[in-house]
Motif scaffolding. Structure first.
Motif, PDB file in Angstrom:
ATOM      1  N   LEU A   1      16.352  86.675  -1.443  1.00  0.00           N
ATOM      2  CA  LEU A   1      15.480  86.326  -0.323  1.00  0.00           C
ATOM      3  C   LEU A   1      14.307  85.452  -0.766  1.00  0.00           C
ATOM      4  N   ARG A   2      13.822  85.661  -1.982  1.00  0.00           N
ATOM      5  CA  ARG A   2      12.663  84.908  -2.478  1.00  0.00           C
ATOM      6  C   ARG A   2      13.051  83.590  -3.143  1.00  0.00           C
ATOM      7  N   LEU A   3      14.298  83.207  -3.041  1.00  0.00           N
ATOM      8  CA  LEU A   3      14.772  81.976  -3.654  1.00  0.00           C
ATOM      9  C   LEU A   3      14.058  80.774  -3.033  1.00  0.00           C
ATOM     10  N   ARG A   4      13.581  79.860  -3.886  1.00  0.00           N
ATOM     11  CA  ARG A   4      12.893  78.644  -3.425  1.00  0.00           C
ATOM     12  C   ARG A   4      13.833  77.439  -3.544  1.00  0.00           C
ATOM     13  N   ALA A   5      13.549  76.401  -2.760  1.00  0.00           N
ATOM     14  CA  ALA A   5      14.422  75.229  -2.726  1.00  0.00           C
ATOM     15  C   ALA A   5      14.539  74.569  -4.097  1.00  0.00           C
TER      16      ALA A   5
ATOM     17  N   GLU B   1      19.137  72.163   4.377  1.00  0.00           N
ATOM     18  CA  GLU B   1      18.786  71.178   5.404  1.00  0.00           C
ATOM     19  C   GLU B   1      18.105  71.849   6.591  1.00  0.00           C
ATOM     20  N   HIS B   2      18.619  73.007   6.962  1.00  0.00           N
ATOM     21  CA  HIS B   2      17.987  73.782   8.050  1.00  0.00           C
ATOM     22  C   HIS B   2      16.563  74.165   7.668  1.00  0.00           C
ATOM     23  N   ALA B   3      16.370  74.639   6.432  1.00  0.00           N
ATOM     24  CA  ALA B   3      15.030  75.019   5.981  1.00  0.00           C
ATOM     25  C   ALA B   3      14.103  73.811   5.914  1.00  0.00           C
TER      26      ALA B   3
ATOM     27  N   SER C   1      12.062  82.690   7.480  1.00  0.00           N
ATOM     28  CA  SER C   1      12.084  83.510   8.683  1.00  0.00           C
ATOM     29  C   SER C   1      12.066  82.619   9.922  1.00  0.00           C
ATOM     30  N   ALA C   2      12.428  83.194  11.039  1.00  0.00           N
ATOM     31  CA  ALA C   2      12.503  82.416  12.278  1.00  0.00           C
ATOM     32  C   ALA C   2      11.133  82.127  12.865  1.00  0.00           C
TER      33      ALA C   2
ATOM     34  N   HIS D   1       7.323  83.029   6.116  1.00  0.00           N
ATOM     35  CA  HIS D   1       7.775  83.824   4.988  1.00  0.00           C
ATOM     36  C   HIS D   1       9.299  83.758   4.923  1.00  0.00           C
ATOM     37  N   HIS D   2       9.885  84.452   3.968  1.00  0.00           N
ATOM     38  CA  HIS D   2      11.350  84.516   3.907  1.00  0.00           C
ATOM     39  C   HIS D   2      11.864  85.586   4.879  1.00  0.00           C
ATOM     40  N   LEU D   3      13.161  85.655   5.065  1.00  0.00           N
ATOM     41  CA  LEU D   3      13.762  86.627   5.967  1.00  0.00           C
ATOM     42  C   LEU D   3      13.472  88.049   5.500  1.00  0.00           C
TER      43      LEU D   3
END
Length: 337
Positions: free
Chosen positions: A159-163, A201-203, A243-244, A258-260
């Motif tokens: 979950l904490r993975l960065r691009a 791409e979504h992020a 997160s949405a 934040h992340h999901l």
């Protein structure tokens, strides 16, 4: 709400005091943050220390000692029926309170008995069961579940993975600040390349919208935000699974994306397990166990698996050697002879 004990210890309301000395739990939080403990560890320690004080009539911990600590831990085991790991976590919090926060070295600290954790064989899914489980997941949950199995990452590491940590050129993922504060490299499954690229791409689109709205600053680890004030707005520092909605950072109140939440994937895995008809109590961590076990069955050496999992000691990884006792090269039951 604030609670004042008999000896003047305040164990409630957060926030620094203006004229009075810092409250005890605020001192605990400060000591955790100085040592760069995770927020989960901080919350756990504060929670156990609060329960310890309330269980003893709100007396100050300085006025208590080995008798009260032992009674508290005994009550957890006998009345609360907690697991050995939970009891040891409570003990670790109390030892942190006395040794680090209060700086009290008492002889009884070394005499407190730790609960013996039972040795359990990890729950492992067969390859067909993993395939059935993943088939019941959809969208982002499928991608995260496939990453857990394909890389052996822990849930929060995923979950904490960065691009910036997804390297399509070297076909690897860099896991930053894993358990114990260690970094490591894990393989990027070729099956997930296109799905990961679509997710990134979504992020990136979300990040662009956040920047246009005056947001888009990710939380940076430790003091990097002070050293590089604009780095938090860079694309590389954004979460792969954002997160949405935006939310307030609990540490400084900044509105961030934040992340999901981990609970979403945990619920999705549970539903998928029931839908697939899998009887084993499979969780997100089961996919990590399955990753290690299947690598060992495929002939990879224990040292390599230890590095991929990020274990400090190879003795921790040896728990997966239970697979060596079965199969055509394993032990044959005398009944089968």
């Amino acid at each position: 709400m604030r609670y004042q004990g008999q000896s003047g210890v305040v164990i409630g309301q957060k926030g620094p005091a203006t004229s009075a000395p810092p409250r005890l739990l605020d001192q605990v939080r400060a000591c955790c943050r100085v040592r760069h403990y995770s927020q989960r560890t901080e919350r756990a320690y504060v929670g156990w220390i609060r329960r310890y004080i309330l269980a003893n009539g709100k007396r100050h911990p300085r006025d208590m000692g080995g008798i009260e600590v032992t009674a508290f831990l005994t009550a957890l085991a006998t009345e609360g029926e907690v697991a050995a790991s939970t009891q040891n976590q409570a003990l670790a919090a109390l030892l942190f309170l006395y040794r680090v926060v209060l700086e009290v070295e008492l002889p009884w600290l070394d005499d407190v008995v730790r609960a013996k954790r039972p040795r359990r064989v990890p729950v492992v899914l067969a390859p067909d069961e993993v395939r059935q489980l993943l088939c019941m997941l959809q969208g982002t949950h499928w991608l995260m579940g496939a990453l857990l199995y394909g890389t052996g990452m822990r849930l929060m590491e995923c979950l904490r993975l960065r691009a910036k940590d997804v390297d399509f050129v070297r076909n690897e993922i860099v896991v930053r600040d894993g358990k114990g504060g260690k970094d490591r490299h894990v393989p990027l499954p070729q099956t997930l390349r296109e799905a990961l690229q679509r997710q990134l791409e979504h992020a990136r689109l979300l990040h662009g919208r956040d920047l246009a709205a005056g947001h888009g600053e990710a939380r940076l680890p430790h003091a990097l935000a002070c050293k590089y004030p604009q780095a938090g707005r860079e694309w590389g520092w954004q979460f792969v699974f954002p997160s949405a909605a935006l939310s307030r950072d609990p540490l400084d109140g900044t509105l961030r994306r934040h992340h999901l939440d981990e609970a979403g994937l945990q619920r999705a895995i549970k539903r998928a397990r029931h839908a697939a008809g899998i009887v084993k109590p499979a969780t997100c961590h089961t996919l990590r166990h399955s990753f290690a076990t299947h690598l060992l069955e495929a002939g990879h050496d224990l040292r390599t698996i230890q590095e991929l999992l990020g274990h400090k000691d190879v003795a921790t990884t040896q728990i997966y050697t239970h697979v060596l006792n079965r199969g055509r090269h394993g032990v044959l039951s005398p009944l089968d002879r």
